[in-house]
Design a protein around this motif. Structure first.
Motif, PDB file in Angstrom:
ATOM      1  N   LEU A 170       3.009  -6.108   3.165  1.00 44.94           N
ATOM      2  CA  LEU A 170       3.761  -4.934   2.738  1.00 44.94           C
ATOM      3  C   LEU A 170       2.896  -3.685   2.885  1.00 44.94           C
ATOM      4  O   LEU A 170       1.752  -3.655   2.443  1.00 44.94           O
ATOM      5  N   THR A 171       3.459  -2.659   3.521  1.00 43.71           N
ATOM      6  CA  THR A 171       2.784  -1.371   3.643  1.00 43.71           C
ATOM      7  C   THR A 171       3.726  -0.294   3.126  1.00 43.71           C
ATOM      8  O   THR A 171       4.848  -0.164   3.622  1.00 43.71           O
ATOM      9  N   LEU A 172       3.274   0.441   2.136  1.00 43.25           N
ATOM     10  CA  LEU A 172       4.069   1.521   1.551  1.00 43.25           C
ATOM     11  C   LEU A 172       3.416   2.849   1.905  1.00 43.25           C
ATOM     12  O   LEU A 172       2.262   3.105   1.534  1.00 43.25           O
ATOM     13  N   HIS A 173       4.136   3.666   2.638  1.00 39.44           N
ATOM     14  CA  HIS A 173       3.623   4.969   3.051  1.00 39.44           C
ATOM     15  C   HIS A 173       4.055   6.031   2.047  1.00 39.44           C
ATOM     16  O   HIS A 173       5.242   6.299   1.878  1.00 39.44           O
ATOM     17  N   MET A 174       3.064   6.619   1.378  1.00 45.91           N
ATOM     18  CA  MET A 174       3.315   7.727   0.462  1.00 45.91           C
ATOM     19  C   MET A 174       2.978   9.036   1.177  1.00 45.91           C
ATOM     20  O   MET A 174       2.566   9.041   2.334  1.00 45.91           O
ATOM     21  N   LYS A 175       3.111  10.128   0.451  1.00 49.61           N
ATOM     22  CA  LYS A 175       2.812  11.421   1.053  1.00 49.61           C
ATOM     23  C   LYS A 175       1.328  11.571   1.339  1.00 49.61           C
ATOM     24  O   LYS A 175       0.936  12.077   2.393  1.00 49.61           O
ATOM     25  N   ASN A 176       0.489  11.101   0.406  1.00 43.20           N
ATOM     26  CA  ASN A 176      -0.958  11.326   0.537  1.00 43.20           C
ATOM     27  C   ASN A 176      -1.774  10.054   0.714  1.00 43.20           C
ATOM     28  O   ASN A 176      -2.982  10.129   0.891  1.00 43.20           O
ATOM     29  N   HIS A 177      -1.152   8.895   0.632  1.00 38.13           N
ATOM     30  CA  HIS A 177      -1.909   7.664   0.795  1.00 38.13           C
ATOM     31  C   HIS A 177      -0.984   6.517   1.190  1.00 38.13           C
ATOM     32  O   HIS A 177       0.239   6.674   1.215  1.00 38.13           O
ATOM     33  N   ILE A 178      -1.599   5.394   1.511  1.00 36.53           N
ATOM     34  CA  ILE A 178      -0.877   4.201   1.941  1.00 36.53           C
ATOM     35  C   ILE A 178      -1.312   3.024   1.075  1.00 36.53           C
ATOM     36  O   ILE A 178      -2.501   2.879   0.762  1.00 36.53           O
ATOM     37  N   ILE A 179      -0.359   2.195   0.692  1.00 41.35           N
ATOM     38  CA  ILE A 179      -0.657   0.973  -0.050  1.00 41.35           C
ATOM     39  C   ILE A 179      -0.388  -0.219   0.858  1.00 41.35           C
ATOM     40  O   ILE A 179       0.694  -0.326   1.451  1.00 41.35           O
ATOM     41  N   ILE A 180      -1.370  -1.106   0.982  1.00 32.73           N
ATOM     42  CA  ILE A 180      -1.235  -2.288   1.832  1.00 32.73           C
ATOM     43  C   ILE A 180      -1.562  -3.521   1.007  1.00 32.73           C
ATOM     44  O   ILE A 180      -2.595  -3.578   0.331  1.00 32.73           O
ATOM     45  N   ALA A 181      -0.672  -4.512   1.059  1.00 31.80           N
ATOM     46  CA  ALA A 181      -0.886  -5.727   0.270  1.00 31.80           C
ATOM     47  C   ALA A 181      -0.338  -6.945   1.011  1.00 31.80           C
ATOM     48  O   ALA A 181       0.694  -6.851   1.688  1.00 31.80           O
ATOM     49  N   TYR A 182      -1.051  -8.056   0.890  1.00 32.68           N
ATOM     50  CA  TYR A 182      -0.550  -9.354   1.333  1.00 32.68           C
ATOM     51  C   TYR A 182      -0.046 -10.071   0.083  1.00 32.68           C
ATOM     52  O   TYR A 182      -0.819 -10.315  -0.850  1.00 32.68           O
ATOM     53  N   ILE A 183       1.230 -10.389   0.067  1.00 35.85           N
ATOM     54  CA  ILE A 183       1.846 -10.992  -1.103  1.00 35.85           C
ATOM     55  C   ILE A 183       2.366 -12.383  -0.745  1.00 35.85           C
ATOM     56  O   ILE A 183       3.140 -12.539   0.207  1.00 35.85           O
ATOM     57  N   TYR A 184       1.914 -13.373  -1.513  1.00 38.04           N
ATOM     58  CA  TYR A 184       2.329 -14.753  -1.302  1.00 38.04           C
ATOM     59  C   TYR A 184       3.101 -15.236  -2.532  1.00 38.04           C
ATOM     60  O   TYR A 184       3.302 -14.489  -3.478  1.00 38.04           O
ATOM     61  N   GLU A 185       3.506 -16.476  -2.517  1.00 36.08           N
ATOM     62  CA  GLU A 185       4.332 -17.003  -3.606  1.00 36.08           C
ATOM     63  C   GLU A 185       3.632 -16.951  -4.962  1.00 36.08           C
ATOM     64  O   GLU A 185       4.252 -16.668  -5.979  1.00 36.08           O
ATOM     65  N   ASN A 186       2.333 -17.221  -4.954  1.00 33.51           N
ATOM     66  CA  ASN A 186       1.611 -17.307  -6.230  1.00 33.51           C
ATOM     67  C   ASN A 186       0.402 -16.399  -6.325  1.00 33.51           C
ATOM     68  O   ASN A 186      -0.364 -16.501  -7.300  1.00 33.51           O
ATOM     69  N   ARG A 187       0.223 -15.510  -5.379  1.00 32.87           N
ATOM     70  CA  ARG A 187      -0.940 -14.636  -5.436  1.00 32.87           C
ATOM     71  C   ARG A 187      -0.750 -13.417  -4.542  1.00 32.87           C
ATOM     72  O   ARG A 187       0.177 -13.368  -3.733  1.00 32.87           O
TER      73      ARG A 187
END
Length: 217
Positions: A170-187
Motif C-alpha cells: 500500500l502506498t498513500l500519497h499525501m501532499k507533503n509525504h508518502i506512506i508505504i507499507a507491506y500489509i499481510y494477514e497477521n503483520r
C-alpha cells in the motif's frame, strides 16, 4: 539548590527544553521528518540555533521572576516543583505506552483519509499497480483498516519469508509525504519508519482486500 539563581535557571531550562523537544519530536514523527537526511539536518539546526537560545531566554526570565518575587518561600511553590517533575515523567510513560502498546492500524499508518491524494495499491496475484484519487476509495480503505489493532514487534520476531502469506503493498500519497507499507494477514511492515507490527485481532480479511482491488482497479 533551589535557593540559588543557577538552581532555578537549570530547573526551568531542563523542563522547557524537554517540553519543546517532546513537541518537536512528535511533530517530526507525524510527518516522517526523521526518515530523510534533510529532515534530520533541519531538526538539528533548529535545535541548536533556535530552540536552545530561546530556552535559555525563557529560563533566565523565569529564574529572575522567581527570585525577585521570592516565590520559593511560598508554600504553593512546591506544587510548581511537583509539576516540573511529574509532567516529563508522565509524557515519557505515555510515549512508551503509545510506542509499544496496542494501537489502531490506521494510527500506526498515521493518516486520515481526507489527507490522501492518491491511493496506490498492489495485492498478491496482481502483477499491476493501480492508482486511484477517489476520496471514497481512501475513506473505504481507512474504515476497513480501522477494524484492526496492531502492536510493535521486534526485528528478530519478524520472519522475512512471506511466500506463504497473502498480502498487499500500500502506498498513500499525501501532499507533503508518502506512506508505504507491506500489509499481510497477521503483520505489517511500515517502510517509513522501518517498524514491524503484529496484528492483534487478525487475520486481516484478504478476501475483502481482493474484492476492493477488483472494484477500484
Amino acid at each position: 539548590m533551589y535557593r540559588s539563581r543557577s538552581g532555578y535557571y537549570w530547573m526551568y531550562f531542563i523542563f522547557i527544553l524537554f517540553i519543546f523537544s517532546y513537541i518537536g519530536f512528535y511533530v517530526a514523527e507525524q510527518y516522517y521528518l526523521w526518515s530523510a537526511f534533510i529532515g534530520i539536518l533541519f531538526g538539528v539546526m533548529v535545535f541548536f540555533l533556535a530552540l536552545i537560545p530561546f530556552t535559555d531566554y525563557l529560563a533566565n526570565r523565569l529564574s529572575r521572576f522567581t527570585e525577585e518575587k521570592e516565590l520559593h518561600a511560598k508554600g504553593a511553590f512546591k506544587f510548581v516543583l511537583a509539576f516540573i517533575v511529574i509532567l516529563p515523567l508522565a509524557l515519557i510513560a505515555f510515549s512508551l505506552f503509545d510506542e509499544f502498546g496496542e494501537k489502531n492500524l490506521t494510527k500506526a499508518l498515521s493518516y486520515v483519509p481526507g489527507d490522501v491524494e492518491t491511493v496506490e495499491f498492489m495485492s498478491d496475484g496482481n502483477a499491476g499497480v493501480w492508482q486511484n484519487s477517489s476520496k471514497e476509495a481512501a475513506a473505504e480503505l481507512h474504515d476497513f483498516f480501522g477494524q484492526y489493532e496492531v502492536k510493535k514487534m521486534s526485528d528478530s520476531d519478524w520472519d522475512s519469508d512471506v511466500s506463504k502469506e497473502t498480502g498487499l503493498m500500500l502506498t498513500l500519497h499525501m501532499k507533503n509525504h508518502i506512506i508505504i507499507a507491506y500489509i499481510y494477514e497477521n503483520r505489517m511492515h511500515l517502510l517509513n519508519d522501518g517498524n514491524y507490527y503484529s496484528v492483534m485481532n487478525g487475520p486481516i480479511d484478504m478476501e475483502w482486500v481482493a474484492e476492493y482491488n477488483e472494484r477500484y482497479n
